[in-house]
Design a protein around this motif. Structure first.
Motif, PDB file in Angstrom:
ATOM      1  N   SER A   1       0.816  -1.202   0.000  1.00 22.58           N
ATOM      2  CA  SER A   1       0.000   0.000   0.000  1.00 22.58           C
ATOM      3  C   SER A   1       0.859   1.265   0.000  1.00 22.58           C
ATOM      4  O   SER A   1       1.982   1.271   0.480  1.00 22.58           O
TER       5      SER A   1
ATOM      6  N   GLU B   1       2.797  -0.563 -10.649  1.00 21.86           N
ATOM      7  CA  GLU B   1       1.491  -0.853 -10.069  1.00 21.86           C
ATOM      8  C   GLU B   1       1.074  -2.278 -10.446  1.00 21.86           C
ATOM      9  O   GLU B   1       1.181  -2.682 -11.592  1.00 21.86           O
ATOM     10  N   ASP B   2       0.618  -3.016  -9.467  1.00 18.92           N
ATOM     11  CA  ASP B   2       0.179  -4.396  -9.669  1.00 18.92           C
ATOM     12  C   ASP B   2      -1.346  -4.401  -9.746  1.00 18.92           C
ATOM     13  O   ASP B   2      -2.006  -3.902  -8.835  1.00 18.92           O
ATOM     14  N   PRO B   3      -1.924  -4.961 -10.799  1.00 18.82           N
ATOM     15  CA  PRO B   3      -3.387  -4.973 -10.928  1.00 18.82           C
ATOM     16  C   PRO B   3      -4.101  -5.685  -9.774  1.00 18.82           C
ATOM     17  O   PRO B   3      -5.270  -5.432  -9.517  1.00 18.82           O
ATOM     18  N   SER B   4      -3.387  -6.566  -9.051  1.00 19.75           N
ATOM     19  CA  SER B   4      -4.025  -7.272  -7.942  1.00 19.75           C
ATOM     20  C   SER B   4      -3.960  -6.483  -6.626  1.00 19.75           C
ATOM     21  O   SER B   4      -4.544  -6.910  -5.632  1.00 19.75           O
ATOM     22  N   ASN B   5      -3.285  -5.342  -6.606  1.00 22.91           N
ATOM     23  CA  ASN B   5      -3.170  -4.565  -5.367  1.00 22.91           C
ATOM     24  C   ASN B   5      -4.505  -4.209  -4.727  1.00 22.91           C
ATOM     25  O   ASN B   5      -4.639  -4.304  -3.510  1.00 22.91           O
TER      26      ASN B   5
ATOM     27  N   LEU C   1      -7.189  -5.839  -4.511  1.00 26.59           N
ATOM     28  CA  LEU C   1      -7.692  -7.006  -3.801  1.00 26.59           C
ATOM     29  C   LEU C   1      -7.040  -7.129  -2.425  1.00 26.59           C
ATOM     30  O   LEU C   1      -7.707  -7.404  -1.437  1.00 26.59           O
ATOM     31  N   TRP C   2      -5.726  -6.897  -2.348  1.00 30.51           N
ATOM     32  CA  TRP C   2      -4.987  -7.119  -1.107  1.00 30.51           C
ATOM     33  C   TRP C   2      -4.844  -5.864  -0.258  1.00 30.51           C
ATOM     34  O   TRP C   2      -4.747  -5.962   0.976  1.00 30.51           O
ATOM     35  N   HIS C   3      -4.801  -4.704  -0.883  1.00 27.51           N
ATOM     36  CA  HIS C   3      -4.500  -3.469  -0.151  1.00 27.51           C
ATOM     37  C   HIS C   3      -5.585  -2.402  -0.260  1.00 27.51           C
ATOM     38  O   HIS C   3      -5.429  -1.310   0.264  1.00 27.51           O
TER      39      HIS C   3
ATOM     40  N   ASP D   1      -8.138   0.218  -2.585  1.00 29.81           N
ATOM     41  CA  ASP D   1      -7.823   1.181  -3.641  1.00 29.81           C
ATOM     42  C   ASP D   1      -6.551   1.937  -3.289  1.00 29.81           C
ATOM     43  O   ASP D   1      -6.357   2.372  -2.155  1.00 29.81           O
TER      44      ASP D   1
END
Length: 158
Positions: free
Chosen positions: A2, A81-85, A87-89, A91
């Protein structure tokens, strides 16, 4: 990971960077944000906080990022930037928002850092302060050809 952006105006950080440039001139500067530190096992990390020098000059918490400046141009090099961020962190701010909230000129992918160092005069041209994070300090030592990196104390400035 994040990203937390500063609450202060970008002019606060720009003024700090300008004061640094006024003291050291056109010598390029490199400051590392550091990395998350694990607690009792590698997957259990403390809440991330950037190194104090990075926070003072950029105001953002950005794990693994590197701030590079020369004269009036300052850039942050960060993990793409990771497209899965989300989901885990949740917006996360995009790089355009990082630029507008910190007052830096640009945010670029971390893999472009070595090329940027060469364009600014190479390893020996940079002023830096060793990161308190051992992983980041080792990275600095490699990037800038410094003799420190694996020790557990913070060596003298170079």
């Amino acid at each position: 990971m994040s990203i937390q952006l500063p609450r202060q105006a970008p002019s606060v950080f720009s003024a700090r960077r300008n004061r640094l440039v006024a003291r050291i001139g056109d010598k390029p500067v490199l400051v590392c944000a550091g990395h998350p530190r694990p607690r009792n096992y590698a997957a259990n990390i403390y809440r991330y906080r950037s190194d104090s020098h990075f926070l003072y000059l950029a105001g953002a918490h950005m794990a693994g990022a590197v701030l590079v400046g020369c004269g009036g141009r300052w850039e942050v090099f960060a993990h793409p930037e990771d497209p899965s961020n989300p989901l885990w962190h949740g917006d996360q701010p995009g790089w355009d928002e990082v630029v507008s909230r910190t007052g830096v000129s640009d945010v670029r992918p971390l893999h472009e850092l070595e090329e940027a160092i060469e364009k600014l005069g190479g390893k020996g041209a940079f002023a830096t302060i060793p990161s308190t994070d051992t992983v980041a300090r080792r990275q600095q030592a490699c990037l800038l050809g410094r003799p420190w990196g694996d020790d557990h104390g913070v060596p003298e400035l170079s």
